[in-house]
Design a protein around this motif. Structure first.
Motif, mmCIF file in Angstrom:
data_model
loop_
_atom_site.group_PDB
_atom_site.id
_atom_site.type_symbol
_atom_site.label_atom_id
_atom_site.label_comp_id
_atom_site.label_asym_id
_atom_site.label_seq_id
_atom_site.Cartn_x
_atom_site.Cartn_y
_atom_site.Cartn_z
ATOM 1 N N ARG A 128 0.353 9.045 -15.236
ATOM 2 C CA ARG A 128 1.693 9.495 -15.624
ATOM 3 C C ARG A 128 1.548 10.515 -16.753
ATOM 4 N N THR B 63 7.561 8.161 -3.344
ATOM 5 C CA THR B 63 7.932 7.131 -4.312
ATOM 6 C C THR B 63 8.514 5.938 -3.570
ATOM 7 N N ILE B 64 8.182 4.751 -4.053
ATOM 8 C CA ILE B 64 8.806 3.574 -3.443
ATOM 9 C C ILE B 64 10.290 3.546 -3.786
ATOM 10 N N ASP B 65 10.685 4.254 -4.853
ATOM 11 C CA ASP B 65 12.081 4.169 -5.325
ATOM 12 C C ASP B 65 13.069 4.898 -4.410
ATOM 13 N N MET C 150 11.587 -3.637 -7.715
ATOM 14 C CA MET C 150 11.422 -2.344 -8.393
ATOM 15 C C MET C 150 12.461 -1.341 -7.891
ATOM 16 N N GLY C 151 12.395 -0.149 -8.447
ATOM 17 C CA GLY C 151 13.323 0.902 -8.021
ATOM 18 C C GLY C 151 13.772 1.777 -9.169
ATOM 19 N N HIS C 152 13.362 1.394 -10.397
ATOM 20 C CA HIS C 152 13.724 2.154 -11.594
ATOM 21 C C HIS C 152 15.248 2.223 -11.705
ATOM 22 N N GLU D 47 15.491 -4.109 -10.710
ATOM 23 C CA GLU D 47 15.014 -4.180 -12.106
ATOM 24 C C GLU D 47 15.953 -3.435 -13.051
ATOM 25 N N HIS E 3 4.177 -4.907 -8.875
ATOM 26 C CA HIS E 3 3.372 -3.831 -8.287
ATOM 27 C C HIS E 3 2.857 -4.141 -6.884
ATOM 28 N N ARG F 269 3.956 -1.748 -4.467
ATOM 29 C CA ARG F 269 3.294 -0.441 -4.371
ATOM 30 C C ARG F 269 1.897 -0.549 -3.768
HETATM 31 O O1 F6P Z 1 8.519 4.756 -9.742
HETATM 32 C C1 F6P Z 1 7.838 3.715 -9.141
HETATM 33 C C2 F6P Z 1 7.886 2.472 -10.004
HETATM 34 O O2 F6P Z 1 7.168 1.467 -9.329
HETATM 35 C C3 F6P Z 1 9.267 1.987 -10.385
HETATM 36 O O3 F6P Z 1 9.911 1.297 -9.353
HETATM 37 C C4 F6P Z 1 8.943 1.138 -11.577
HETATM 38 O O4 F6P Z 1 10.049 1.042 -12.442
HETATM 39 C C5 F6P Z 1 7.796 1.887 -12.237
HETATM 40 O O5 F6P Z 1 7.238 2.701 -11.229
HETATM 41 C C6 F6P Z 1 6.714 1.008 -12.804
HETATM 42 O O6 F6P Z 1 5.816 1.837 -13.452
HETATM 43 P P1 F6P Z 1 4.341 1.446 -13.913
HETATM 44 O O7 F6P Z 1 3.469 1.426 -12.707
HETATM 45 O O8 F6P Z 1 3.983 2.518 -14.866
HETATM 46 O O9 F6P Z 1 4.453 0.084 -14.523
#
Ligand code: F6P
Length: 357
Positions: free
Chosen positions: A74, A134-136, A178-180, A231, A281, A284
């Protein structure tokens, strides 16, 4: 003349990244003479000149492979132009290294942050093509992103498994997904898994409405309930706060996440036994679903066609099942959130799902 194509994956990983890389590479090798340069760990690799010239064989066996063979990291957009302790001018380094690597173009696979960075590099004069991962599923301009369907499959399986144990123990089980800032995963997995209540950031919830739905369900003879909670779910009160105030409040919250707070509130008010499950995770991880393999291959191959046509400064999108390319400046900085009129919300309501509103 041989074309040199740089490729990087940035931001959170997701299933389908390798399938998309393979799509770009195979279609490019098939269409024109080229050499592919894999940039390691996202923009970080471009900043630090960390790369590897790839051989065609390295793109074999990637369809089913989770994660990303290039590595990722990131690199927040807001820090891109900031000179930090290491005294590195990140943007200058990326532009210089792009030149040094003699690249004709750079393919960036990523989510919203990646698209902002990609657009910044486009503004700096680099030839960029972005791919929406993105999974979001929250990238503006495309109906769907690769990684999303795999995450929904995983989240749905979690809800399915929670169903049987919730039933055995007569519990209220909250599954946090998840999903931000977007509720796509919870909405889709919640409908697919038959969640009784679905909470997404786009529909702020009222605790009273949730308690009311649970009471109604439990008094009708159903002894357990499932909540699919994004989340990023927020209460109606929280929705009135400014972004910064909400962030501060959340930092002070004594619970690890919103689901734990809600679980305690339900338990205290209704006396029902509650539990929280957070697959995190796992959503993902692992091999992409067949849908994502197909989508990533289509988008990747389309990106190769764009390289062939020197059609730069855009992100590959899919709209109404048609491949498309949206200008990066239109995509960068915008989120595709769940619209309140989304058919899944009305469908959910028709089959008795509560959205806490
Ligand atoms: O953007 C993908 C995502 O998995 C979001 O759903 C989640 O909020 C974030 O990334 C988690 O990020 P990290 O892997 O940095 O903990």
């Amino acid at each position: 003349m041989k074309r040199r194509i740089g490729i990087l994956t940035s931001g959170g990983d997701c299933p389908g990244l390798n399938a998309a890389i393979r799509g770009v590479a195979r279609a490019s090798y098939g269409m024109f003479d080229c050499e592919i340069v894999g940039i390691k760990d996202g923009f970080k690799g471009l900043i630090h000149y960390d790369y590897q010239v790839m051989m065609p064989i390295e793109f074999s066996g990637l369809l089913v492979r989770g994660g990303t063979i290039l590595g990722t990291s990131r690199t927040p957009f807001k820090k891109m132009r900031k000179i930090e302790k290491d005294n590195i001018d990140k943007v200058k380094c990326m532009v210089d290294n792009y030149e040094k690597l003699n690249l004709d173009c750079l393919i960036t696979l990523g989510g919203n942050g990646t698209h902002k960075n990609a657009n910044l590099l486009r503004e700096e004069g680099l030839n960029i093509i972005a791919l929406p991962k993105t999974i979001d599923n929250d990238i503006w301009g495309t109906d769907v992103t690769f990684g999303f369907h795999s995450a929904v499959d995983i989240a749905t399986e979690v809800i399915d498994r929670i169903h049987t144990t919730a039933d055995s123990h007569d519990r209220v089980m909250l599954v946090e997904l998840m999903g931000h800032k977007a509720g796509w995963i919870a909405l889709n997995a919640g409908i697919a898994g038959g969640a009784d209540i679905i909470l997404i950031p786009e529909i702020p919830y009222s605790l009273d409405k949730i308690l009311g739905s649970l009471e109604k369900r439990h008094s009708s003879g159903k002894d357990f309930s499932i909540l699919a909670v994004s989340e990023g779910a927020i209460t109606t009160k929280e929705s009135l706060l400014k972004k910064k105030e909400l962030k501060k409040q959340r930092e002070k919250m004594k619970y690890p996440s919103v689901s734990y707070r809600l679980a305690e509130e339900i338990n205290k008010k209704l006396g029902l036994e509650t539990r929280v499950t957070i697959p995190g995770h796992q959503q993902r991880g692992g091999s992409p679903s067949p849908y994502d393999r197909v989508l990533a291959t289509k988008l990747g191959a389309y990106a190769a066609e764009m390289i062939a046509n020197r059609d730069y400064g855009k992100t590959v999108s899919i709209v109404n099942n048609k491949l498309w390319a949206t200008p990066l400046e239109e995509v960068a900085g915008k989120l595709k959130l769940v619209d309140k009129n989304n058919i899944l919300i009305s469908t959910g309501k028709l089959v008795g799902t509560s959205f806490g509103d």
